[in-house]
Design a protein around this motif. Structure first.
Motif, mmCIF file in Angstrom:
data_model
loop_
_atom_site.group_PDB
_atom_site.id
_atom_site.type_symbol
_atom_site.label_atom_id
_atom_site.label_comp_id
_atom_site.label_asym_id
_atom_site.label_seq_id
_atom_site.Cartn_x
_atom_site.Cartn_y
_atom_site.Cartn_z
ATOM 1 N N LYS A 34 0.832 -1.202 0.000
ATOM 2 C CA LYS A 34 0.000 0.000 0.000
ATOM 3 C C LYS A 34 0.865 1.250 0.000
ATOM 4 O O LYS A 34 0.500 2.253 -0.618
ATOM 5 N N ASP A 35 2.018 1.218 0.667
ATOM 6 C CA ASP A 35 2.942 2.357 0.617
ATOM 7 C C ASP A 35 3.412 2.611 -0.814
ATOM 8 O O ASP A 35 3.501 3.762 -1.262
ATOM 9 N N VAL A 36 3.696 1.534 -1.529
ATOM 10 C CA VAL A 36 4.123 1.678 -2.931
ATOM 11 C C VAL A 36 2.988 2.261 -3.764
ATOM 12 O O VAL A 36 3.202 3.139 -4.617
ATOM 13 N N TRP A 37 1.786 1.795 -3.520
ATOM 14 C CA TRP A 37 0.624 2.313 -4.244
ATOM 15 C C TRP A 37 0.412 3.803 -3.971
ATOM 16 O O TRP A 37 0.144 4.583 -4.885
ATOM 17 N N ILE A 38 0.564 4.203 -2.715
ATOM 18 C CA ILE A 38 0.386 5.616 -2.347
ATOM 19 C C ILE A 38 1.460 6.472 -3.006
ATOM 20 O O ILE A 38 1.165 7.539 -3.574
ATOM 21 N N LYS A 39 2.711 6.018 -2.954
ATOM 22 C CA LYS A 39 3.794 6.791 -3.567
ATOM 23 C C LYS A 39 3.567 6.969 -5.068
ATOM 24 O O LYS A 39 3.751 8.067 -5.622
ATOM 25 N N LEU A 84 0.720 6.894 -6.660
ATOM 26 C CA LEU A 84 -0.434 7.753 -6.883
ATOM 27 C C LEU A 84 -0.091 9.219 -6.641
ATOM 28 O O LEU A 84 -0.568 10.110 -7.359
ATOM 29 N N VAL A 85 0.745 9.481 -5.643
ATOM 30 C CA VAL A 85 1.166 10.858 -5.365
ATOM 31 C C VAL A 85 1.967 11.408 -6.534
ATOM 32 O O VAL A 85 1.811 12.573 -6.932
ATOM 33 N N GLU A 86 2.832 10.591 -7.119
ATOM 34 C CA GLU A 86 3.631 11.043 -8.261
ATOM 35 C C GLU A 86 2.762 11.355 -9.477
ATOM 36 O O GLU A 86 3.036 12.292 -10.229
ATOM 37 N N ARG A 87 1.689 10.578 -9.653
ATOM 38 C CA ARG A 87 0.839 10.774 -10.836
ATOM 39 C C ARG A 87 -0.192 11.880 -10.641
ATOM 40 O O ARG A 87 -0.419 12.682 -11.539
ATOM 41 N N ARG A 88 -0.835 11.918 -9.451
ATOM 42 C CA ARG A 88 -1.975 12.820 -9.273
ATOM 43 C C ARG A 88 -1.806 13.840 -8.152
ATOM 44 O O ARG A 88 -2.640 14.740 -8.025
ATOM 45 N N GLY A 89 -0.829 13.674 -7.297
ATOM 46 C CA GLY A 89 -0.668 14.610 -6.193
ATOM 47 C C GLY A 89 -1.225 14.057 -4.885
ATOM 48 O O GLY A 89 -1.924 13.042 -4.851
ATOM 49 N N LYS A 90 -0.926 14.766 -3.779
ATOM 50 C CA LYS A 90 -1.297 14.282 -2.451
ATOM 51 C C LYS A 90 -2.800 14.307 -2.210
ATOM 52 O O LYS A 90 -3.354 13.407 -1.561
ATOM 53 N N LYS A 91 -3.467 15.343 -2.708
ATOM 54 C CA LYS A 91 -4.899 15.462 -2.424
ATOM 55 C C LYS A 91 -5.685 14.319 -3.053
ATOM 56 O O LYS A 91 -6.551 13.717 -2.397
ATOM 57 N N CYS A 92 -5.407 14.024 -4.301
ATOM 58 C CA CYS A 92 -6.087 12.899 -4.962
ATOM 59 C C CYS A 92 -5.732 11.579 -4.285
ATOM 60 O O CYS A 92 -6.587 10.689 -4.143
ATOM 61 N N ALA A 93 -4.480 11.466 -3.860
ATOM 62 C CA ALA A 93 -4.061 10.239 -3.175
ATOM 63 C C ALA A 93 -4.800 10.075 -1.851
ATOM 64 O O ALA A 93 -5.177 8.954 -1.473
ATOM 65 N N ALA A 94 -5.023 11.184 -1.141
ATOM 66 C CA ALA A 94 -5.732 11.114 0.137
ATOM 67 C C ALA A 94 -7.178 10.674 -0.061
ATOM 68 O O ALA A 94 -7.702 9.850 0.700
ATOM 69 N N VAL A 95 -7.834 11.212 -1.084
ATOM 70 C CA VAL A 95 -9.222 10.818 -1.359
ATOM 71 C C VAL A 95 -9.284 9.347 -1.768
ATOM 72 O O VAL A 95 -10.172 8.594 -1.333
#
Length: 345
Positions: free
Chosen positions: A300-305, A307-318
């Motif tokens: 899940k950490d890899v998935w979050i990282k 997603l943050v690179e592609r869409r940013g932190k806000k989209c990753a949080a949602v």
């Protein structure tokens, strides 16, 4: 469902009961709460539909304990179905008519434990609102007198004490007494929030389902209770899928599809429970911030990282909040435990 349906319109002093059987309204009468309780105990098992409102959870529990099939229905749906003017009789009849619609979705009620948790949570929210309102009013009123206070050094209470002790600011005795009274009210609100927090933490420890939810990323005491209240009912009317629960909370894109064309929009700004969604996203944002700065240990950490690179932190949080709701739904409905998938060594 039983062949006999009973629509119940609840009010503070009286209860309207509409009995529908064999495609005809058998009766539509008004009862007192005590009379309705006696009727529940003495009547043969029937399907009772309550409009979701205050006291509806209590009466649903009483109806189930008396052997009836009790359900809650949306007040908005009842208002849409109701014919003629709004009266208790028309409302009770509309409840029966709404419950007879095909594929109608009923609302899952709350257990006594959930109601008690909700009581503590709502009282805390009220205390937080009072605390914020008093703070803002004190700061703005003192600013009108050209007295600027800051909570950076010792907090706002210490800052107000300094204003009260300052003899050179020109405040009258009466004004100082009024400000001191407001300060005491602020202290009471702050202490109340701390006591409510202690009650919630102790309640989470006492509930096995809440303790399981705490293992999810970005879920603390408040979000564990939020998810337990939103998803932790195993009665009729709960969501059939985790994605339905996530959509109801407002964590999925708005859909506007027609004629075979599927059109997905953005995450809607307005939802039924904005506080719940806000708290879930705030918790997810904290987890995202931690996942970004540390070395990935789980999938899940890899998935979050990524997603943050592609869409940013806000989209990753949602997205993480969406995944959290769906995972919590699976845990509560299937009785499973959450275990993060570790990366291969």
């Amino acid at each position: 469902m039983y062949r006999t349906k009973v629509g119940v319109d609840l009010a503070k002093e009286v209860i309207q009961v509409c009995i529908y059987r064999n495609k005809k309204v058998q009766s539509n009468i008004e009862m007192t709460p005590n009379e309705f309780l006696c009727w529940l105990v003495n009547a043969k098992p029937v399907t009772i539909i309550f409009e979701a409102c205050g006291t509806s959870n209590y009466w649903k529990q009483k109806a189930i304990s008396a052997g009836h099939d009790a359900r809650l229905i949306s007040a908005k749906l009842v208002a849409t179905v109701r014919q003629n003017q709004k009266t208790d009789k028309n409302d009770a009849l509309a409840i029966v008519q709404a419950a007879s619609l095909p594929d109608v979705t009923f609302i899952g009620g709350k257990t006594v434990e959930q109601q008690q948790l909700q009581t503590i949570k709502r009282l805390r929210e009220l205390a937080v609102k009072h605390q914020g309102a008093i703070k803002k009013q004190l700061v703005s009123l003192l600013l009108e007198l050209n007295i600027r206070i800051s909570n950076r050094k010792g907090g706002i209470i210490s800052a107000i004490d300094g204003v009260l002790e300052d003899a050179s600011n020109g405040l009258s005795v009466e004004c100082r007494i009024a400000i001191d009274t407001a300060k005491m009210n602020l202290k009471v609100s702050i202490e109340a929030v701390h006591r409510y927090d202690d009650c919630l933490e102790n309640s989470v420890i006492a509930h096995a389902d809440c303790k399981k939810i705490l293992k999810l990323e970005g879920v603390g005491t408040m979000n564990a209770i939020n998810l337990y209240l939103a998803l932790g009912c195993s009665d009729i009317g709960v969501f059939s899928k985790g994605k339905d629960a996530s959509a109801c909370i407002g964590l999925t894109p708005i859909q506007h599809s027609s004629g075979g064309f599927v059109k997905l929009g953005s995450i809607g700004k307005h939802c039924k429970n904005s506080i719940l969604r806000s708290q879930l996203i705030c918790g997810a944002m904290a987890a995202v911030n931690q996942a970004v700065i540390r070395e990935a240990k789980t999938k899940k950490d890899v998935w979050i990282k990524g997603l943050v690179e592609r869409r940013g932190k806000k989209c990753a949080a949602v997205a993480l909040a969406n995944k959290t709701v769906r995972t919590a739904f699976a845990m509560l409905t299937q009785g499973t435990e959450y275990k993060a998938e570790l990366l291969a060594a």
